[in-house]
Design a protein around this motif. Structure first.
Motif, PDB file in Angstrom:
ATOM      1  N   ASP A 180      -4.256  -6.817   9.367  1.00  0.00           N
ATOM      2  CA  ASP A 180      -4.350  -6.912   7.911  1.00  0.00           C
ATOM      3  C   ASP A 180      -5.786  -6.588   7.480  1.00  0.00           C
ATOM      4  O   ASP A 180      -6.682  -6.400   8.304  1.00  0.00           O
ATOM      5  CB  ASP A 180      -3.937  -8.321   7.471  1.00  0.00           C
ATOM      6  CG  ASP A 180      -3.628  -8.403   5.985  1.00  0.00           C
ATOM      7  OD1 ASP A 180      -3.652  -7.358   5.298  1.00  0.00           O
ATOM      8  OD2 ASP A 180      -3.369  -9.527   5.504  1.00  0.00           O
ATOM      9  N   TRP A 181      -6.010  -6.611   6.174  1.00  0.00           N
ATOM     10  CA  TRP A 181      -7.307  -6.267   5.612  1.00  0.00           C
ATOM     11  C   TRP A 181      -8.143  -7.502   5.270  1.00  0.00           C
ATOM     12  O   TRP A 181      -9.150  -7.396   4.573  1.00  0.00           O
ATOM     13  CB  TRP A 181      -7.124  -5.381   4.379  1.00  0.00           C
ATOM     14  CG  TRP A 181      -6.636  -4.019   4.762  1.00  0.00           C
ATOM     15  CD1 TRP A 181      -5.338  -3.611   4.843  1.00  0.00           C
ATOM     16  CD2 TRP A 181      -7.433  -2.916   5.163  1.00  0.00           C
ATOM     17  NE1 TRP A 181      -5.267  -2.310   5.266  1.00  0.00           N
ATOM     18  CE2 TRP A 181      -6.551  -1.846   5.468  1.00  0.00           C
ATOM     19  CE3 TRP A 181      -8.804  -2.710   5.307  1.00  0.00           C
ATOM     20  CZ2 TRP A 181      -6.993  -0.609   5.897  1.00  0.00           C
ATOM     21  CZ3 TRP A 181      -9.250  -1.468   5.721  1.00  0.00           C
ATOM     22  CH2 TRP A 181      -8.353  -0.425   6.015  1.00  0.00           C
ATOM     23  N   ASP A 182      -7.753  -8.666   5.733  1.00  0.00           N
ATOM     24  CA  ASP A 182      -8.583  -9.852   5.531  1.00  0.00           C
ATOM     25  C   ASP A 182      -9.782  -9.800   6.476  1.00  0.00           C
ATOM     26  O   ASP A 182      -9.857  -8.950   7.380  1.00  0.00           O
ATOM     27  CB  ASP A 182      -7.763 -11.125   5.755  1.00  0.00           C
ATOM     28  CG  ASP A 182      -7.163 -11.196   7.152  1.00  0.00           C
ATOM     29  OD1 ASP A 182      -6.936 -10.128   7.760  1.00  0.00           O
ATOM     30  OD2 ASP A 182      -6.922 -12.309   7.639  1.00  0.00           O
ATOM     31  N   ALA A 183     -10.740 -10.683   6.265  1.00  0.00           N
ATOM     32  CA  ALA A 183     -11.979 -10.659   7.048  1.00  0.00           C
ATOM     33  C   ALA A 183     -11.727 -10.832   8.538  1.00  0.00           C
ATOM     34  O   ALA A 183     -12.452 -10.283   9.378  1.00  0.00           O
ATOM     35  CB  ALA A 183     -12.922 -11.750   6.547  1.00  0.00           C
ATOM     36  N   ALA A 184     -10.680 -11.573   8.885  1.00  0.00           N
ATOM     37  CA  ALA A 184     -10.384 -11.818  10.301  1.00  0.00           C
ATOM     38  C   ALA A 184      -9.537 -10.720  10.924  1.00  0.00           C
ATOM     39  O   ALA A 184      -9.260 -10.759  12.124  1.00  0.00           O
ATOM     40  CB  ALA A 184      -9.669 -13.164  10.444  1.00  0.00           C
ATOM     41  N   ALA A 185      -9.114  -9.739  10.120  1.00  0.00           N
ATOM     42  CA  ALA A 185      -8.219  -8.688  10.605  1.00  0.00           C
ATOM     43  C   ALA A 185      -7.019  -9.304  11.331  1.00  0.00           C
ATOM     44  O   ALA A 185      -6.694  -8.956  12.476  1.00  0.00           O
ATOM     45  CB  ALA A 185      -8.960  -7.701  11.501  1.00  0.00           C
ATOM     46  N   THR A 186      -6.351 -10.191  10.655  1.00  0.00           N
ATOM     47  CA  THR A 186      -5.221 -10.919  11.226  1.00  0.00           C
ATOM     48  C   THR A 186      -4.116  -9.964  11.664  1.00  0.00           C
ATOM     49  O   THR A 186      -3.750  -9.034  10.936  1.00  0.00           O
ATOM     50  CB  THR A 186      -4.652 -11.909  10.184  1.00  0.00           C
ATOM     51  OG1 THR A 186      -5.708 -12.791   9.780  1.00  0.00           O
ATOM     52  CG2 THR A 186      -3.505 -12.705  10.753  1.00  0.00           C
ATOM     53  N   VAL A 187      -3.570 -10.204  12.840  1.00  0.00           N
ATOM     54  CA  VAL A 187      -2.465  -9.388  13.333  1.00  0.00           C
ATOM     55  C   VAL A 187      -1.189  -9.786  12.598  1.00  0.00           C
ATOM     56  O   VAL A 187      -0.844 -10.962  12.494  1.00  0.00           O
ATOM     57  CB  VAL A 187      -2.289  -9.562  14.847  1.00  0.00           C
ATOM     58  CG1 VAL A 187      -1.060  -8.801  15.330  1.00  0.00           C
ATOM     59  CG2 VAL A 187      -3.540  -9.074  15.581  1.00  0.00           C
ATOM     60  N   VAL A 188      -0.497  -8.791  12.091  1.00  0.00           N
ATOM     61  CA  VAL A 188       0.713  -9.016  11.298  1.00  0.00           C
ATOM     62  C   VAL A 188       1.927  -8.991  12.231  1.00  0.00           C
ATOM     63  O   VAL A 188       2.078  -8.058  13.035  1.00  0.00           O
ATOM     64  CB  VAL A 188       0.843  -7.946  10.201  1.00  0.00           C
ATOM     65  CG1 VAL A 188       2.146  -8.104   9.433  1.00  0.00           C
ATOM     66  CG2 VAL A 188      -0.358  -8.020   9.253  1.00  0.00           C
ATOM     67  N   PRO A 189       2.798  -9.975  12.152  1.00  0.00           N
ATOM     68  CA  PRO A 189       3.972  -9.999  13.041  1.00  0.00           C
ATOM     69  C   PRO A 189       5.005  -8.940  12.643  1.00  0.00           C
ATOM     70  O   PRO A 189       4.955  -8.374  11.558  1.00  0.00           O
ATOM     71  CB  PRO A 189       4.522 -11.410  12.839  1.00  0.00           C
ATOM     72  CG  PRO A 189       4.080 -11.803  11.467  1.00  0.00           C
ATOM     73  CD  PRO A 189       2.725 -11.178  11.279  1.00  0.00           C
ATOM     74  N   ASN A 190       5.965  -8.730  13.560  1.00  0.00           N
ATOM     75  CA  ASN A 190       7.070  -7.794  13.326  1.00  0.00           C
ATOM     76  C   ASN A 190       6.558  -6.413  12.935  1.00  0.00           C
ATOM     77  O   ASN A 190       7.087  -5.756  12.033  1.00  0.00           O
ATOM     78  CB  ASN A 190       8.017  -8.332  12.249  1.00  0.00           C
ATOM     79  CG  ASN A 190       8.554  -9.697  12.596  1.00  0.00           C
ATOM     80  OD1 ASN A 190       8.998  -9.937  13.721  1.00  0.00           O
ATOM     81  ND2 ASN A 190       8.497 -10.619  11.635  1.00  0.00           N
ATOM     82  N   CYS A 191       5.537  -5.991  13.641  1.00  0.00           N
ATOM     83  CA  CYS A 191       4.864  -4.728  13.320  1.00  0.00           C
ATOM     84  C   CYS A 191       4.677  -3.922  14.586  1.00  0.00           C
ATOM     85  O   CYS A 191       4.317  -4.465  15.642  1.00  0.00           O
ATOM     86  CB  CYS A 191       3.512  -5.013  12.659  1.00  0.00           C
ATOM     87  SG  CYS A 191       2.459  -3.557  12.445  1.00  0.00           S
ATOM     88  N   SER A 192       4.924  -2.611  14.479  1.00  0.00           N
ATOM     89  CA  SER A 192       4.662  -1.695  15.581  1.00  0.00           C
ATOM     90  C   SER A 192       4.021  -0.437  15.016  1.00  0.00           C
ATOM     91  O   SER A 192       4.601   0.221  14.140  1.00  0.00           O
ATOM     92  CB  SER A 192       5.960  -1.340  16.315  1.00  0.00           C
ATOM     93  OG  SER A 192       5.725  -0.369  17.315  1.00  0.00           O
TER      94      SER A 192
END
Length: 676
Positions: free
Chosen positions: A107-119
């Motif tokens: 994602d585009w948050d500061a932590a670059a969070t990994v988004v689930p259900n994504c390939s």
């Protein structure tokens, strides 16, 4: 691929400038080429329906691309309505890059969070692009629905390459649409998108997972053309979906040409021209140059010059996009910003305004709203003829531009090329285009002025800006010529012929229908059934009289609407012959031929309806019949006949004709006049 050609997306450019010498006025009239017919669609592309892109979009970009959120877009929408900007035409709110999860599923948050259900940046179940959960927590449809509830349009963004442009400092940007146009555009339609900005990063011939490539080879141009062919095909598929509930007409703005002209200095090359010839049918607007970043008036004039050079590509449904308007810039003066606004409207350019705040709220400041709230400029930019103004003259330190308007007026802009000195500019009605010797000038931007007895007028233009006026010929004015007055001026004041790929840029009847240039060229017959091709600028011989069909294209004045004007007519012979028709019923009145000895002769004159119906009051001879016409939705009624007529008026024997006074018959149209 040369890796040195992979460059950062945002880049300032250097522009050589020179100070204009402001001396005595020296106006040079510039000859203008004419084009006609729908553009040829090359075999490597497809045509979209251009009829629903009637005028250029006026787009509010809610914050800089990295700062846009659902909340900022809703605030921009609220303020657009509250300030009245939406009602004036600023009615599309859009986002740019960094709206979708990156290709590494972060994602585009500061932590670059990994988004689930994504390939690879796409939803594992649907294959769709994934809106940033941080920026768009309720998805894109939430935003689209909100904008539509406000009476606004929803603008979205993707890339025609394999990736979008910005990585945010990571190894990959968000996925592009090169291999997924059908899926991505159907997704955009499902969330209510009305407008798509199609950028071009992740060039498919490279391994780049971001950024743009300067396009300067045949391979790269061919790939960009293929990308836009796919995009246009997807646009057409969605517009004609078998399920009416899934149909959507989305305006497509193609950015690929910008990367073949990034420094705004290669738009005259054969490579760029080939690209435009193939991309023009596939989109409704075209970003044609690189990001200039505002910052100077010299850059604005450079873009104006570029759009003038590309003007043949612009008409209704085909809008040139030079760069955004820099209302938010802190370096440009207010006059600079207003001058850019004037010239974008004059050149019928696509308009984008950035809404920028230190807190990324999406709020439109009162100062920016006041600068953008210019109804007169917007009326010119959104005029129904949707034709780019042309540079008609260059003086010492200034340029004069003219643009025909749908009510028969002209918009006039005078641009001062210097950012340090004012300039006094002089021009005339005949240079602008009208052969009327009497007209009024209404200021839209600039000091009041009026013409002298010879139709000349002057205005002092402040440094670093442009002024704009509306020129209205007096209804009963004397005209110096029909189609060949002073400086090549004309008495034409109406548009009755349109091209199939720009069908709304004119009107002949009360419903906006027009004669079709394509059908005139290919589906026309003489009354005896003999095939006839009627083409722009070409002779047409009817009854022994050779007329010239108007050498015009959509959005240009091609005919004369009679409103009581008197036109210089120093013809010799026994009769004056008119080629024309009437858009609503039969139309005419009393025509008067004026002679050198002060006498005149009068007679009934007019034309029957173009529907070919018989006329009791103003009968005329059918010159030819054309099968089909253009409606506001494109080609229509292809098996129906539409008639153009000839009508002759005798010249009194022994008299010398000097002028003709037309009746007030505003439904009639005159295409040509010839003596016999």
């Amino acid at each position: 691929m040369d890796p040195s050609k992979n460059v950062a997306r945002r880049r300032a450019i250097a522009v050589l400038t020179s100070a204009a010498t402001l001396a005595a006025v020296a106006v040079t009239v510039i000859a203008q080429p004419a084009t006609a017919l729908s553009r040829t669609v090359p075999s490597d592309t497809v045509n979209v329906d251009h009829s629903y892109a009637k005028t250029p979009r006026m787009i509010l970009r809610s914050e800089s691309w990295r700062a846009t959120t659902a909340a900022s877009m809703k605030k921009t929408a609220d303020d657009a309505v509250a300030t009245g900007l939406a009602n004036l035409g600023w009615n599309t709110v859009s986002f740019d890059d960094t709206w979708a999860v990156r290709g590494d599923c972060t994602d585009w948050d500061a932590a670059a969070t990994v988004v689930p259900n994504c390939s690879n940046g796409r939803d594992t179940a649907t294959g769709n692009l994934i809106p940033s959960p941080t920026k768009y927590p309720n998805g894109l449809k939430d935003v689209g629905d909100y904008l539509h509830s406000k009476g606004l349009f929803f603008g979205v963004y993707t890339s025609g390459g394999k990736y979008m442009c910005d990585t945010g400092g990571r190894s990959t940007a968000s996925p592009g649409s090169f291999d997924n146009f059908d899926k991505d555009f159907k997704y955009f339609a499902s969330v209510g998108a009305d407008y798509i900005k199609l950028d071009y990063c992740g060039e498919p011939n490279t391994s780049n997972k971001c950024c743009f490539t300067v396009l300067d080879s045949d391979l790269e141009i061919n790939t960009a053309i293929e990308s836009n062919r796919r995009a246009a095909t997807a646009i057409n598929t969605i517009k004609s979906d078998a399920d009416p509930a899934k149909r959507r007409s989305m305006v497509l703005n193609i950015s690929a040409p910008a990367y073949a002209n990034w420094d705004n200095d290669t738009f005259t090359t054969p490579l760029f021209q080939r690209m435009m010839n193939s991309i023009a049918p596939a989109g409704h607007a075209y970003r044609v140059g690189g990001d200039v970043g505002g910052t100077s008036w010299a850059l604005t004039t450079t873009l104006v010059d570029m759009i003038e050079g590309l003007r043949p590509y612009g008409k209704q449904g085909h809008f040139l996009d030079p760069d955004r308007l820099y209302f938010d810039d802190s370096v440009l003066t207010t006059d600079n910003k207003l001058g850019g606004y004037v010239m974008w409207a004059m050149q019928n350019s696509h308009m984008v305004a950035m809404i920028r705040n230190s807190n990324a709220s999406g709020a439109i400041s009162s100062a920016q709203a006041a600068l953008m709230n210019k109804p007169g400029i917007i009326e010119v930019g959104q005029d129904a003829l949707a034709t780019p103004g042309k540079r008609v003259a260059r003086g010492t330190g200034y340029d004069v531009f003219a643009k025909p308007l749908s009510n028969g007026d002209y918009a006039v802009a005078i641009m001062n090329r210097s950012n340090t000195q004012s300039v006094t500019a002089t021009t005339s009605g005949s240079v602008v285009g009208t052969s009327a010797t009497a007209f009024t000038l209404t200021s839209i931007v600039g000091p009041n002025t009026s013409p002298d007895a010879n139709g000349n007028f002057s205005v002092t233009v402040p440094a670093g800006t442009a002024v704009m006026y509306r020129l209205k010929p007096t209804a009963t004015a004397y005209h110096s010529g029909w189609f060949f007055g002073n400086n090549g001026s004309t008495a034409r004041n109406a548009t009755a012929i349109t091209d199939g790929d720009a069908p709304t840029a004119g009107t002949l009847d009360a419903s906006g229908n027009t004669l079709s240039s394509d059908r005139l060229a290919n589906n026309t017959q003489l009354p005896n059934g003999t095939a006839l091709s009627v083409r722009a600028g070409q002779p047409v011989t009817i009854g022994g009289v050779t007329y010239t069909w108007p050498n015009t294209t959509s959005g240009q004045f091609d005919s004369i609407k009679p409103v009581g004007q008197t036109i210089d007519s120093r013809y010799t012979g026994t009769a004056v012959n008119f080629l024309g028709t009437s858009g609503v019923g039969e139309s005419g009145g009393t025509i008067r031929l004026n002679y050198s000895d002060g006498t005149s002769s009068s007679s009934a004159w007019g034309f029957p309806s173009w529907s070919c119906a018989s006329a009791a009051t103003y009968p005329a001879t059918v010159a030819f019949k054309v099968f089909g016409r253009n409606s506001v939705n494109g080609l229509a009624n292809t098996s129906t006949e539409y008639c153009v007529y000839t009508r002759s008026v005798p010249i009194t024997a022994g008299k010398t004709l000097v002028s003709i006074t037309l009746p007030n018959a505003p439904n009639a149209r005159i295409f040509n006049v010839r003596p016999s």
